[in-house]
Write a protein that holds these residues in place. Structure first.
Motif, mmCIF file in Angstrom:
data_model
loop_
_atom_site.group_PDB
_atom_site.id
_atom_site.type_symbol
_atom_site.label_atom_id
_atom_site.label_comp_id
_atom_site.label_asym_id
_atom_site.label_seq_id
_atom_site.Cartn_x
_atom_site.Cartn_y
_atom_site.Cartn_z
ATOM 1 N N TYR A 1 -57.348 -32.286 42.794
ATOM 2 C CA TYR A 1 -56.242 -32.914 43.339
ATOM 3 C C TYR A 1 -56.279 -34.314 43.138
ATOM 4 C CZ TYR A 1 -56.187 -27.906 45.308
ATOM 5 O OH TYR A 1 -56.084 -26.604 45.215
ATOM 6 N N PRO A 2 -55.153 -34.947 42.804
ATOM 7 C CA PRO A 2 -55.065 -36.348 42.599
ATOM 8 C C PRO A 2 -54.554 -37.176 43.760
ATOM 9 C CG PRO A 2 -53.301 -35.234 41.566
ATOM 10 C CD PRO A 2 -54.114 -34.260 42.117
ATOM 11 N N VAL A 3 -55.556 -37.263 44.840
ATOM 12 C CA VAL A 3 -55.051 -37.610 46.191
ATOM 13 C C VAL A 3 -54.757 -39.085 46.148
ATOM 14 C CG1 VAL A 3 -55.903 -38.183 48.719
ATOM 15 C CG2 VAL A 3 -56.505 -35.818 47.535
ATOM 16 N N ASP A 4 -55.209 -39.748 45.114
ATOM 17 C CA ASP A 4 -55.064 -41.246 44.913
ATOM 18 C C ASP A 4 -53.527 -41.391 44.241
ATOM 19 O OD1 ASP A 4 -55.648 -40.089 42.337
ATOM 20 O OD2 ASP A 4 -57.032 -41.616 41.670
ATOM 21 N N ALA A 5 -53.014 -40.281 44.079
ATOM 22 C CA ALA A 5 -51.533 -40.563 43.478
ATOM 23 C C ALA A 5 -50.689 -41.151 44.655
ATOM 24 C CB ALA A 5 -50.994 -39.022 42.896
ATOM 25 N N LEU A 6 -51.197 -40.830 45.713
ATOM 26 C CA LEU A 6 -50.530 -41.424 47.073
ATOM 27 C C LEU A 6 -50.073 -42.856 46.841
ATOM 28 C CD1 LEU A 6 -49.461 -40.450 49.940
ATOM 29 C CD2 LEU A 6 -51.533 -41.773 50.641
ATOM 30 N N THR A 7 -51.373 -43.721 46.303
ATOM 31 C CA THR A 7 -51.237 -45.010 46.061
ATOM 32 C C THR A 7 -50.476 -45.455 44.895
ATOM 33 O OG1 THR A 7 -53.363 -45.096 45.363
ATOM 34 C CG2 THR A 7 -53.146 -45.805 47.725
ATOM 35 N N GLU A 8 -50.774 -44.614 43.851
ATOM 36 C CA GLU A 8 -50.154 -44.832 42.508
ATOM 37 C C GLU A 8 -48.675 -44.484 42.480
ATOM 38 O OE1 GLU A 8 -52.423 -42.157 40.071
ATOM 39 O OE2 GLU A 8 -54.299 -43.338 40.017
ATOM 40 N N GLU A 9 -48.317 -43.534 43.157
ATOM 41 C CA GLU A 9 -46.899 -43.234 43.226
ATOM 42 C C GLU A 9 -46.207 -44.240 44.369
ATOM 43 O OE1 GLU A 9 -45.225 -41.212 41.310
ATOM 44 O OE2 GLU A 9 -46.976 -40.718 40.197
ATOM 45 N N GLU A 10 -46.777 -44.996 45.225
ATOM 46 C CA GLU A 10 -46.175 -45.671 46.259
ATOM 47 C C GLU A 10 -45.728 -44.795 47.280
ATOM 48 O OE1 GLU A 10 -43.921 -48.804 44.560
ATOM 49 O OE2 GLU A 10 -45.848 -50.042 44.042
ATOM 50 N N ALA A 11 -46.423 -43.745 47.495
ATOM 51 C CA ALA A 11 -45.705 -42.742 48.598
ATOM 52 C C ALA A 11 -45.997 -42.705 49.880
ATOM 53 C CB ALA A 11 -45.940 -41.175 47.937
ATOM 54 N N ASP A 12 -45.490 -42.300 50.888
ATOM 55 C CA ASP A 12 -45.575 -42.540 52.237
ATOM 56 C C ASP A 12 -46.056 -40.982 52.880
ATOM 57 O OD1 ASP A 12 -43.024 -41.207 52.954
ATOM 58 O OD2 ASP A 12 -42.173 -43.121 52.621
ATOM 59 N N THR A 13 -46.107 -39.834 52.171
ATOM 60 C CA THR A 13 -46.222 -38.602 52.647
ATOM 61 C C THR A 13 -47.021 -38.004 51.597
ATOM 62 O OG1 THR A 13 -44.168 -38.876 53.731
ATOM 63 C CG2 THR A 13 -45.182 -36.616 53.582
ATOM 64 N N LEU A 14 -48.109 -37.152 52.039
ATOM 65 C CA LEU A 14 -48.833 -36.099 51.213
ATOM 66 C C LEU A 14 -48.673 -34.744 51.697
ATOM 67 C CD1 LEU A 14 -52.159 -36.536 49.309
ATOM 68 C CD2 LEU A 14 -51.576 -34.260 50.123
ATOM 69 N N ILE A 15 -48.236 -33.818 51.036
ATOM 70 C CA ILE A 15 -47.935 -32.678 51.390
ATOM 71 C C ILE A 15 -48.776 -31.634 50.719
ATOM 72 C CG2 ILE A 15 -46.201 -30.672 51.550
ATOM 73 C CD1 ILE A 15 -44.013 -32.423 51.817
ATOM 74 N N PHE A 16 -49.620 -30.798 51.352
ATOM 75 C CA PHE A 16 -50.718 -29.975 50.628
ATOM 76 C C PHE A 16 -50.300 -28.442 50.522
ATOM 77 C CE2 PHE A 16 -55.354 -30.196 49.184
ATOM 78 C CZ PHE A 16 -55.297 -28.593 48.473
ATOM 79 N N GLU A 17 -49.866 -27.469 49.682
ATOM 80 C CA GLU A 17 -49.728 -26.349 49.921
ATOM 81 C C GLU A 17 -50.384 -25.460 48.995
ATOM 82 O OE1 GLU A 17 -48.471 -22.735 48.105
ATOM 83 O OE2 GLU A 17 -47.783 -24.557 47.173
ATOM 84 N N ILE A 18 -51.064 -24.439 49.457
ATOM 85 C CA ILE A 18 -51.788 -23.411 48.623
ATOM 86 C C ILE A 18 -51.498 -22.015 49.177
ATOM 87 C CG2 ILE A 18 -53.928 -23.676 50.024
ATOM 88 C CD1 ILE A 18 -55.406 -23.641 47.548
ATOM 89 N N VAL A 19 -51.689 -21.115 48.210
ATOM 90 C CA VAL A 19 -51.388 -19.546 48.741
ATOM 91 C C VAL A 19 -52.533 -19.226 49.507
ATOM 92 C CG1 VAL A 19 -52.072 -18.665 46.607
ATOM 93 C CG2 VAL A 19 -50.447 -17.320 47.736
ATOM 94 N N GLU A 20 -52.643 -18.271 50.264
ATOM 95 C CA GLU A 20 -53.382 -17.856 50.792
ATOM 96 C C GLU A 20 -54.629 -17.113 50.221
ATOM 97 O OE1 GLU A 20 -54.270 -13.852 54.358
ATOM 98 O OE2 GLU A 20 -52.251 -14.544 53.578
ATOM 99 N N ARG A 21 -54.175 -16.366 49.156
ATOM 100 C CA ARG A 21 -55.499 -15.968 48.399
ATOM 101 C C ARG A 21 -56.134 -16.588 47.545
ATOM 102 N NH1 ARG A 21 -50.263 -14.379 45.854
ATOM 103 N NH2 ARG A 21 -50.289 -15.198 43.521
ATOM 104 N N HIS A 22 -55.832 -17.958 47.399
ATOM 105 C CA HIS A 22 -56.523 -18.707 46.882
ATOM 106 C C HIS A 22 -57.211 -19.953 47.648
ATOM 107 C CE1 HIS A 22 -54.094 -18.352 42.773
ATOM 108 N NE2 HIS A 22 -55.087 -17.484 43.272
ATOM 109 N N LEU A 23 -57.509 -19.667 48.945
ATOM 110 C CA LEU A 23 -58.138 -20.535 49.935
ATOM 111 C C LEU A 23 -59.644 -20.810 49.396
ATOM 112 C CD1 LEU A 23 -56.862 -19.540 53.156
ATOM 113 C CD2 LEU A 23 -56.369 -21.522 52.268
ATOM 114 N N ASP A 24 -60.104 -19.926 48.736
ATOM 115 C CA ASP A 24 -61.531 -20.110 48.425
ATOM 116 C C ASP A 24 -61.823 -21.104 47.279
ATOM 117 O OD1 ASP A 24 -60.240 -18.273 46.698
ATOM 118 O OD2 ASP A 24 -62.234 -17.369 46.170
#
Length: 469
Positions: A323-346
């Motif tokens: 996951y490119p968390v550093d995209a927050l600064t590269e994209e000059e964004a003010d919000t990060l939303i993280f979605e993942i399906v239940e069956r892939h939590l592992d």
């Protein structure tokens, strides 16, 4: 004599039938198949001027994917199993009641089988906490959410013989730890449970557009972000949706699923390079909005993307792992939303997210040296990636993992992401982190890993090094 003649005729028919799939390839062509799987290409006898030693095995794979009437046979097998035995003709699909299909790999979650052990539940929670820490250090807002499996929300359509083993599975256990850690969480299961109607497709594993609109609203409410209320907008229902599970079972089928279409034109637009909502990365712009967001998503994001993109001036939607968390600064964004399906939590804590590792003010030193820990170092233009494994018997279930980097000029302690076991049969847990190249002083760094064992800090000893030019 008649008996012998009958045997001969039977044998000739038998062997003729066996030859049909092979000989039929000369004239057989089937282009209009629902399946999206990649089929094996015809192999080359030579590759790069050398004999292809895998030619025969690759030829076998090609035949398995292309023999004549393959799709018709799959279709017939699925029809017989579905109508006679009430079972899907595809192992990865469960045929439920009233025309509902479910992913077979969601069965463990449905029955309450826990795939994450205590260390991995801690590690997954810690990964999210470190992402939250980074986002908030950049002045941004963070929220995590899980798309519930279809059978989690609608168990009444599952076959009766699948019983729950435990009431709490990975999702419930992780939600408890997320709440304890104070990580912002949008509870989509609770929101969907309040709805009287089914908001997932019958023939597909995902929510429909009405479900996507509901999910987007819950996520945005959790962020305190204003948004369109789709409950007030008229819509029509059209049977034009291709269900992924149905296509897996019936590759020649033509049955369509219903979907919801709102009578509202979106103001956002997809930017250059967009092909479909299945793209690994998508950029959007909405001139009517001001804020900007980075969204980590999976296939549930295909229908979720438009409803989120509509509420942000700029959006960056990514399916990339790590996951490119550093995209927050590269994209000059003010919000990060993280979605993942239940069956892939592992897999959430399978790889270390890309972001600068946090520096820690660590005062204790591990005195006892625990052998058997590993460390690898890789470099690219932006980062030095440090990763490795720790023995489970040398690691408390709730221990942070620190990496101490020592050079002649300075000593710096970083916290690494705690990662899951790569091999479920072994008790070796991973860790990983990224050091920003531009923040490293020139010189040679030697490194050790620090963790708690029975409440006491221990060390791996110096097990690797790198040189910053």
């Amino acid at each position: 004599m008649d008996k012998k003649r009958s045997y001969r005729v039977y044998c000739r028919i038998f062997f003729a039938v066996l030859w049909i799939p092979l000989l039929g390839m000369v004239f057989y062509q089937r282009q209009d198949v629902n399946q999206k799987q990649m089929l094996s290409p015809f192999p080359h006898i030579q590759e790069n001027g050398r004999w292809n030693v895998h030619f025969l095995s690759e030829l076998g794979e090609y035949f398995s994917d292309h023999f004549a009437f393959r799709w018709e046979m799959i279709q017939a097998n699925s029809f017989i199993k579905g109508k006679v035995f009430g079972m899907a003709g595809e192992d990865s699909v469960i045929q439920g009641t009233d025309g509902y299909y479910f992913y077979a790999d969601s069965l463990d979650s449905y029955q309450g089988k826990v795939s994450l052990d205590e260390r991995e539940l801690y590690g997954t929670t810690r990964v999210l906490a470190l992402i939250q820490e980074y986002v908030e250090s950049q002045g941004g807002a963070f929220i995590f959410t899980t798309a519930p499996n279809k059978n989690t929300l609608y168990p009444q359509y599952m076959p009766y013989y699948y019983r729950k083993i435990c009431e709490k599975g990975d999702l419930e256990l992780l939600q408890e730890r997320i709440a304890e850690a104070g990580i912002p969480y949008a509870d989509l299961k609770e929101a969907f449970d309040r709805e009287d109607e089914v908001l997932y497709h019958r023939l597909d594993s995902h929510w429909n557009n009405k479900g996507a609109a509901l999910a987007a609203g819950v996520i945005l409410d959790g962020l305190g972000q204003g948004h369109t209320d789709y409950e007030e907008i008229p819509y029509e229902v059209r049977e034009d949706f291709d269900g992924d599970l149905y296509e897996m079972v019936y590759p020649l089928g033509r049955k369509k699923d219903a979907n919801v279409y709102y009578e509202k034109a979106f103001a956002f637009s997809y930017q250059e390079g967009f092909k479909s909502t299945e793209d690994m990365s998508i950029h959007t712009e909405n001139p009517e909005k001001e804020r900007s967001a980075v969204v980590f998503r999976d296939s549930f994001g295909n229908s979720l993307t438009p409803f989120l993109a509509e509420e942000y001036g700029k959006g960056y939607f990514s399916r990339t792992v790590p996951y490119p968390v550093d995209a927050l600064t590269e994209e000059e964004a003010d919000t990060l939303i993280f979605e993942i399906v239940e069956r892939h939590l592992d897999i959430l804590a399978k790889e270390a997210p890309r972001m600068p590792a946090p520096v820690r003010d660590y005062q204790e030193w591990g005195q006892e040296e625990i052998p058997g820990q590993t460390m690898e170092v890789e470099e690219d233009e932006k980062y030095v990636k440090v990763s490795g494994t720790l023995k489970g018997d040398a690691l408390d279930t709730d221990s942070e993992i620190y990496v101490r980097c020592v050079s002649p000029e300075r000593t710096v302690i970083y916290e690494a992401f705690p990662l899951n076991r790569q091999n479920r049969e072994e008790k070796e847990y991973g860790y990983g982190m990224y050091l920003l190249q531009e923040q490293l002083e020139p010189g040679t760094y030697i490194m050790e890993v620090l963790c708690r064992n029975n409440g006491v800090w221990v060390t791996s000893g110096y097990i690797n090094s790198f040189t910053k030019g």
